[in-house]
Scaffold this active site. Structure first.
Site, PDB file in Angstrom:
ATOM      1  N   GLY A   1       0.792  -1.224   0.000  1.00  0.00           N
ATOM      2  CA  GLY A   1       0.000   0.000   0.000  1.00  0.00           C
ATOM      3  C   GLY A   1       0.822   1.271   0.000  1.00  0.00           C
ATOM      4  O   GLY A   1       1.780   1.387   0.749  1.00  0.00           O
ATOM      5  N   SER A   2       0.447   2.246  -0.835  1.00  0.00           N
ATOM      6  CA  SER A   2       1.251   3.449  -0.980  1.00  0.00           C
ATOM      7  C   SER A   2       0.484   4.514  -1.759  1.00  0.00           C
ATOM      8  O   SER A   2      -0.697   4.370  -2.048  1.00  0.00           O
ATOM      9  CB  SER A   2       2.564   3.101  -1.685  1.00  0.00           C
ATOM     10  OG  SER A   2       2.305   2.302  -2.826  1.00  0.00           O
ATOM     11  N   ARG A   3       1.196   5.593  -2.124  1.00  0.00           N
ATOM     12  CA  ARG A   3       0.549   6.713  -2.796  1.00  0.00           C
ATOM     13  C   ARG A   3       1.543   7.384  -3.736  1.00  0.00           C
ATOM     14  O   ARG A   3       2.758   7.299  -3.547  1.00  0.00           O
ATOM     15  CB  ARG A   3       0.079   7.719  -1.748  1.00  0.00           C
ATOM     16  CG  ARG A   3      -0.830   8.812  -2.294  1.00  0.00           C
ATOM     17  CD  ARG A   3      -1.318   9.679  -1.164  1.00  0.00           C
ATOM     18  NE  ARG A   3      -0.710  10.992  -1.178  1.00  0.00           N
ATOM     19  CZ  ARG A   3      -0.819  11.877  -0.192  1.00  0.00           C
ATOM     20  NH1 ARG A   3      -1.469  11.548   0.905  1.00  0.00           N
ATOM     21  NH2 ARG A   3      -0.253  13.053  -0.275  1.00  0.00           N
TER      22      ARG A   3
END
Length: 217
Positions: A184-186
């Site tokens: 999970g990341s952005r």
């Protein structure tokens, strides 16, 4: 299914863990071992799914800004980008869940003029402060429309490894890979204020394909 090169170490560890727990559960639990083995195999399959490399038709772009990742648009706002631009910009942020493809792509075509890695915290990736406080990288490209575009890989609560392959002077091609983030990341993209924003909050993006904005020449 083609797997990303960053999968090698993770898959090796996952394979050892699955094999070990399968052996121990069969040895000590007998038929009840299925209660352990089935969830393990599901998780093992999800690891393969995470590292998949989908086939994408990447076109040539000049004015278009392309979605750099698969995910969901969670922020579009005017901000002050204080690391490289030292000026106001439109920030477009795309959140990636662990189920999204995590290949990171150039949002615009041009030349790489800046890159830097920042160690940091691991706030949840959709937190607004994650853009400046989390582990992250910053890359800037001088676009073919003569604009400076900044984009940032941001580690999330789960992610613990960011990779970017570009070097100063590299030719950037919109939609083509420049890095990878595990789990999970952005990713944030900082665009000129007069850019035409095509996407809206809540949109699902397909990295390398969807147009999220256009810049004036």
């Amino acid at each position: 299914m083609k797997l990303h090169k960053e999968s090698k170490g993770t898959l090796l560890v996952a394979s050892i863990v699955v094999a070990l727990f399968t052996f121990l559960s069969v040895h000590y639990l007998g038929m009840l071992s299925l209660l352990v083995i089935v969830p393990l195999l599901i998780l093992y399959g999800l690891v393969f799914w995470f590292f998949r490399v989908p086939k994408r038709e990447i076109l040539d772009h000049k004015e278009n800004v392309i979605a750099p990742v698969d995910g969901k648009v969670v922020m579009i706002k005017e901000v002050y980008e204080d690391e490289f631009l030292k000026d106001k910009a439109i920030q477009v942020s795309i959140f990636m869940s662990p189920l999204n493809v995590h290949i990171c792509r150039y949002p615009v075509s041009g030349n790489v003029i800046y890159k830097k890695y920042h160690p940091g915290k691991y706030l949840v990736a959709w937190h607004e402060k994650s853009s400046t406080e989390n582990e992250r990288t910053t890359v800037a490209v001088e676009s073919m429309t003569n604009h400076k575009v900044v984009f940032r890989q941001i580690a999330g609560y789960v992610a613990r490894r960011i990779v970017f392959y570009c070097t100063l002077g590299d030719e950037a091609k919109a939609g083509h890979e420049f890095g990878f983030i595990k789990f999970g990341s952005r990713m944030d993209v900082f665009l000129p204020l007069d850019s035409e924003i095509i996407c809206k909050i809540g949109d699902k993006t397909k990295g390398g394909v969807d147009v999220i904005a256009r810049m004036k020449e």
